[in-house]
Motif scaffolding. Structure first.
Motif, mmCIF file in Angstrom:
data_model
loop_
_atom_site.group_PDB
_atom_site.id
_atom_site.type_symbol
_atom_site.label_atom_id
_atom_site.label_comp_id
_atom_site.label_asym_id
_atom_site.label_seq_id
_atom_site.Cartn_x
_atom_site.Cartn_y
_atom_site.Cartn_z
ATOM 1 N N GLN A 206 0.846 -1.277 0.108
ATOM 2 C CA GLN A 206 -0.106 0.099 0.095
ATOM 3 C C GLN A 206 0.916 1.131 -0.082
ATOM 4 O OE1 GLN A 206 -2.370 -0.729 3.626
ATOM 5 N NE2 GLN A 206 -3.908 -1.850 2.590
ATOM 6 N N TRP A 207 0.128 2.341 -0.480
ATOM 7 C CA TRP A 207 0.990 3.435 -0.220
ATOM 8 C C TRP A 207 1.265 3.942 0.953
ATOM 9 C CZ3 TRP A 207 3.071 5.627 -4.589
ATOM 10 C CH2 TRP A 207 2.502 5.268 -5.698
ATOM 11 N N VAL A 208 2.561 4.312 1.343
ATOM 12 C CA VAL A 208 2.984 4.488 2.667
ATOM 13 C C VAL A 208 2.468 6.224 3.157
ATOM 14 C CG1 VAL A 208 5.105 5.112 4.140
ATOM 15 C CG2 VAL A 208 5.219 3.554 2.228
ATOM 16 N N PRO A 209 1.912 6.259 4.146
ATOM 17 C CA PRO A 209 1.445 7.590 4.687
ATOM 18 C C PRO A 209 2.643 8.517 4.750
ATOM 19 C CG PRO A 209 0.496 5.747 6.038
ATOM 20 C CD PRO A 209 1.375 5.156 5.332
ATOM 21 N N GLU A 210 2.197 9.856 4.193
ATOM 22 C CA GLU A 210 3.159 10.824 4.187
ATOM 23 C C GLU A 210 3.952 10.940 5.478
ATOM 24 O OE1 GLU A 210 1.498 14.291 2.752
ATOM 25 O OE2 GLU A 210 1.140 13.309 0.635
ATOM 26 N N ASP A 213 7.915 7.206 7.909
ATOM 27 C CA ASP A 213 8.889 6.810 7.216
ATOM 28 C C ASP A 213 9.209 5.301 7.428
ATOM 29 O OD1 ASP A 213 11.857 6.091 6.686
ATOM 30 O OD2 ASP A 213 12.229 8.365 6.937
ATOM 31 N N TRP A 214 8.758 4.598 6.354
ATOM 32 C CA TRP A 214 8.696 3.079 6.370
ATOM 33 C C TRP A 214 10.070 2.772 6.283
ATOM 34 C CZ3 TRP A 214 6.133 -0.600 7.929
ATOM 35 C CH2 TRP A 214 5.997 -1.901 7.478
ATOM 36 N N ASP A 215 11.143 3.149 5.757
ATOM 37 C CA ASP A 215 12.358 2.789 5.879
ATOM 38 C C ASP A 215 12.998 2.821 7.217
ATOM 39 O OD1 ASP A 215 15.003 2.051 4.162
ATOM 40 O OD2 ASP A 215 15.694 3.717 5.387
ATOM 41 N N LEU A 216 12.825 3.979 8.052
ATOM 42 C CA LEU A 216 13.217 3.790 9.203
ATOM 43 C C LEU A 216 12.537 2.724 10.088
ATOM 44 C CD1 LEU A 216 13.772 7.757 9.921
ATOM 45 C CD2 LEU A 216 15.441 6.144 9.651
ATOM 46 N N PHE A 217 11.154 2.699 10.059
ATOM 47 C CA PHE A 217 10.551 1.602 10.743
ATOM 48 C C PHE A 217 11.117 0.176 10.522
ATOM 49 C CE2 PHE A 217 7.458 -1.953 11.266
ATOM 50 C CZ PHE A 217 6.931 -1.568 12.429
ATOM 51 N N THR A 218 11.527 0.046 9.230
ATOM 52 C CA THR A 218 12.060 -1.282 8.686
ATOM 53 C C THR A 218 13.376 -1.699 9.479
ATOM 54 O OG1 THR A 218 10.922 -1.362 6.736
ATOM 55 C CG2 THR A 218 12.607 -2.797 7.159
ATOM 56 N N GLY A 219 13.966 -0.383 9.421
ATOM 57 C CA GLY A 219 15.513 -0.574 10.107
ATOM 58 C C GLY A 219 16.278 -1.711 9.782
ATOM 59 N N PRO A 220 16.832 -2.271 10.739
ATOM 60 C CA PRO A 220 17.768 -3.457 10.180
ATOM 61 C C PRO A 220 17.005 -4.905 9.677
ATOM 62 C CG PRO A 220 17.174 -3.768 12.577
ATOM 63 C CD PRO A 220 16.701 -2.301 12.094
ATOM 64 N N ALA A 221 15.544 -4.776 9.701
ATOM 65 C CA ALA A 221 14.927 -5.939 8.997
ATOM 66 C C ALA A 221 14.888 -5.981 7.476
ATOM 67 C CB ALA A 221 13.333 -6.037 9.709
ATOM 68 N N GLN A 222 14.423 -7.187 6.806
ATOM 69 C CA GLN A 222 14.673 -7.046 5.358
ATOM 70 C C GLN A 222 13.405 -6.078 4.856
ATOM 71 O OE1 GLN A 222 13.879 -11.019 3.942
ATOM 72 N NE2 GLN A 222 13.312 -10.552 2.016
ATOM 73 N N MET A 223 13.661 -5.240 3.809
ATOM 74 C CA MET A 223 12.622 -4.452 3.415
ATOM 75 C C MET A 223 11.376 -5.350 2.835
ATOM 76 S SD MET A 223 11.375 -1.583 2.871
ATOM 77 C CE MET A 223 12.401 -0.496 3.463
ATOM 78 N N ARG A 224 10.043 -4.829 2.897
ATOM 79 C CA ARG A 224 9.033 -5.475 2.483
ATOM 80 C C ARG A 224 8.103 -4.272 2.105
ATOM 81 N NH1 ARG A 224 6.634 -9.989 5.738
ATOM 82 N NH2 ARG A 224 8.807 -10.415 6.135
ATOM 83 N N PRO A 225 7.264 -4.506 1.245
ATOM 84 C CA PRO A 225 6.095 -3.223 1.097
ATOM 85 C C PRO A 225 5.279 -3.025 2.351
ATOM 86 C CG PRO A 225 6.100 -4.805 -0.564
ATOM 87 C CD PRO A 225 6.831 -5.500 0.476
ATOM 88 N N TYR A 226 5.204 -1.677 2.264
ATOM 89 C CA TYR A 226 4.189 -1.176 3.701
ATOM 90 C C TYR A 226 2.604 -1.855 3.413
ATOM 91 C CZ TYR A 226 1.006 1.666 6.193
ATOM 92 O OH TYR A 226 -0.123 1.991 7.031
ATOM 93 N N ASN A 227 2.150 -2.266 4.585
ATOM 94 C CA ASN A 227 0.703 -2.450 4.570
ATOM 95 C C ASN A 227 0.377 -2.138 5.885
ATOM 96 O OD1 ASN A 227 -1.876 -4.326 4.936
ATOM 97 N ND2 ASN A 227 -1.150 -4.782 2.813
ATOM 98 N N GLU A 228 -0.916 -1.812 5.963
ATOM 99 C CA GLU A 228 -1.530 -1.243 7.428
ATOM 100 C C GLU A 228 -1.564 -2.300 8.368
ATOM 101 O OE1 GLU A 228 -5.280 0.383 6.430
ATOM 102 O OE2 GLU A 228 -6.245 -1.327 5.586
ATOM 103 N N LEU A 229 -1.433 -3.644 7.949
ATOM 104 C CA LEU A 229 -1.311 -4.868 8.726
ATOM 105 C C LEU A 229 -0.302 -4.741 9.800
ATOM 106 C CD1 LEU A 229 -2.714 -7.665 6.455
ATOM 107 C CD2 LEU A 229 -3.856 -6.697 8.501
#
Length: 497
Positions: A206-210, A213-229
């Motif tokens: 899903q589109w990341v809310p403005e 910062d999804w990259d910062l939330f993901t941090g050291p984990a493997q990057m995956r598409p954002y989802n409100e779940l």
């Protein structure tokens, strides 16, 4: 004169006071590695949308909240608004770069998978840290924080607040006083999860809310598409970010078990659950951890001097499953006390307490009068950390859940998570605690996990069309769970010797 000088500064500069006592400026005192108890700590809080705000409120009346950091400024907005004098950040690294010299302590209340990197970096900077439970996402991270805290001599506390409360004290003291005899079995449960678990991985991003910062939330984990779940709050049920109901609640519920029975590393672990999925924690789990005999720090009443405590098996249940009630249980009494419960099975009696160790009682109905040997915390869990931070390392009275205890305890908790995630190997795992490795996973063993259950109703009949991961070497899979490979450029400090 009264407008320009405080009472303290006026007395300090008067001739009479100078003859009696010398008061050093706070910056000089701090340079000696000590802050006077009257000084306020400058505290930064990283992760303020949930428990971080609760921790913040517990210390803000007496300390300086100088910086607030959160990756989601919409979720964090009310906390920013309530603390207008604190500088705002999205990236904790920028906070450390800009304010590292002016902060004394850091409260870490982010998603589980970023606890270790934020806290460990702060410790290497000489900052005191308060870290929400679970302390870390992996065994290796727990060991790292334990050793770093010892090396840098900072004040530490894990956010399992029950460890500072009377229930844990009484439970530990009753056990040591031999009130229920020897304990070889403990059963514990929680009524969690109260967030979604057992879900298939979202197929669409899903589109990341403005404001996030999804990259910062993901941090050291493997990057995956954002989802409100995943965010906010529901990250607890996803393996990449959380540790499920077990990791979330065992730090509260099993703490009186760990300290009361003086447990160390388990030697065996076994887990099972409802359908195990690759990415999301199961809706219900059970775990058995086996601990060897051990010599208590203080002799238990009724045992010979130098006698060991017997081996003990600790059973865990969540997702609505709980242990069977023992014979003699009061009819109608709910074993769930504030989110869960524990039963210590002794040779003479049974001891029961709730989540956080609250309201301990004996099945026999006896009211123990045991010697009190545990320190009583007169303030809040957070303020006891503040107190410890203001003491010198040489004179510091350790907090109730400092990392020398919380680190090994958290290893026990995440070991339960490992047992669940490795369950498709269909065995009891032998664990070498000092070396952080399983000793009975063979090089030729493979592991695969369901990616999607493929459940549907067809012509009135339930059907499954499960999609599995490709088989991978079980040794590699287990090693990754024990010590995560961080996504670049994120990295942890080196493990102290």
């Amino acid at each position: 004169m009264e407008n320009k000088f405080s009472r303290r500064s006026f007395i300090a500069t008067s001739a009479t006071a100078a003859a009696a006592i010398t008061i050093l400026p706070s910056n000089v005192v701090s340079g000696m590695g000590h802050k006077a108890p009257s000084d306020k700590l400058n505290i930064a809080v990283v992760g303020i949308g949930g428990m971080g705000n609760s921790n913040l409120k517990a210390v803000k009346a007496t300390e300086n909240i100088v910086a607030l950091c959160d990756v989601d400024w919409k979720y964090a907005a009310p906390v920013f608004d309530a603390n207008p004098n604190a500088k705002k950040y999205k990236d904790w690294r920028k906070l450390y770069d800009e304010m590292g010299k002016s902060i004394d302590g850091v409260v870490v209340a982010t998603a589980d998978h970023t606890h270790a990197i934020i806290a460990s970096t702060a410790i290497t900077m000489g900052k005191h840290v308060y870290v929400q439970k679970p302390l870390t996402h992996s065994v290796y991270e727990s060991r790292l924080l334990t050793k770093l805290a010892d090396k840098y001599k900072v004040a530490t506390q894990m956010g399992n607040q029950g460890s500072s409360q009377e229930g844990v004290n009484l439970t530990s003291e009753w056990l040591a006083n031999g009130e229920i005899g020897e304990v070889t079995k403990v059963e514990a449960f929680t009524d969690r999860p109260i967030w979604p678990q057992g879900l298939n991985t979202p197929k669409q991003g899903q589109w990341v809310p403005e404001t996030l910062d999804w990259d910062l939330f993901t941090g050291p984990a493997q990057m995956r598409p954002y989802n409100e779940l995943y965010h906010p709050w529901n990250w607890r049920g996803w393996w990449a970010y959380g540790t499920g109901a077990l990791g979330d609640m065992a730090c509260h519920i099993l703490h009186p078990v760990f300290v009361g029975l003086e447990l160390g590393y388990p030697t065996k672990a076994q887990g099972n659950s409802t359908l195990l999925l690759q990415d999301c924690a199961p809706s219900a789990q059970s775990v058995k951890l086996t601990f060897p005999a051990r010599t208590p720090k203080r002799a238990w009443k009724g045992s010979k001097k130098g006698a060991q405590l017997p081996p003990v098996e600790v059973f865990w249940y969540d997702g609505g499953i709980k242990q069977m009630l023992p014979e003699g249980w009061p009819a109608g009494k709910n074993p769930n006390d504030q989110g869960g419960g524990v039963i210590f099975h002794g040779t003479k009696d049974k001891l029961i307490c709730g989540c956080y160790g609250v309201n301990p009682w004996l099945l026999s109905g006896r009211k123990p009068e045991s010697p009190k040997f545990r320190r009583r915390v007169e303030t809040s869990h957070e303020m006891d950390w503040v107190r410890a931070a203001k003491e010198t390392p040489e004179n510091r009275v350790q907090t109730a859940s400092n990392f020398s205890e919380a680190g090994p305890f958290n290893e026990m908790v995440v070991m339960g998570v490992l047992a669940v995630r490795l369950q498709t190997l269909n065995k009891e795992f032998m664990w070498d605690g000092p070396n952080m490795k399983f000793t009975n996973i063979a090089a030729d063993e493979k592991i695969r996990i369901v990616m999607e259950d493929g459940f549907k109703i067809q012509d009135g009949h339930p059907t499954f069309n499960k999609t599995w991961t490709d088989p991978v070497p079980a040794t590699e899979f287990a090693a990754e769970l024990i010590k995560h490979t961080y996504r670049k450029p994120w990295s942890l400090p080196d493990m102290p010797a």
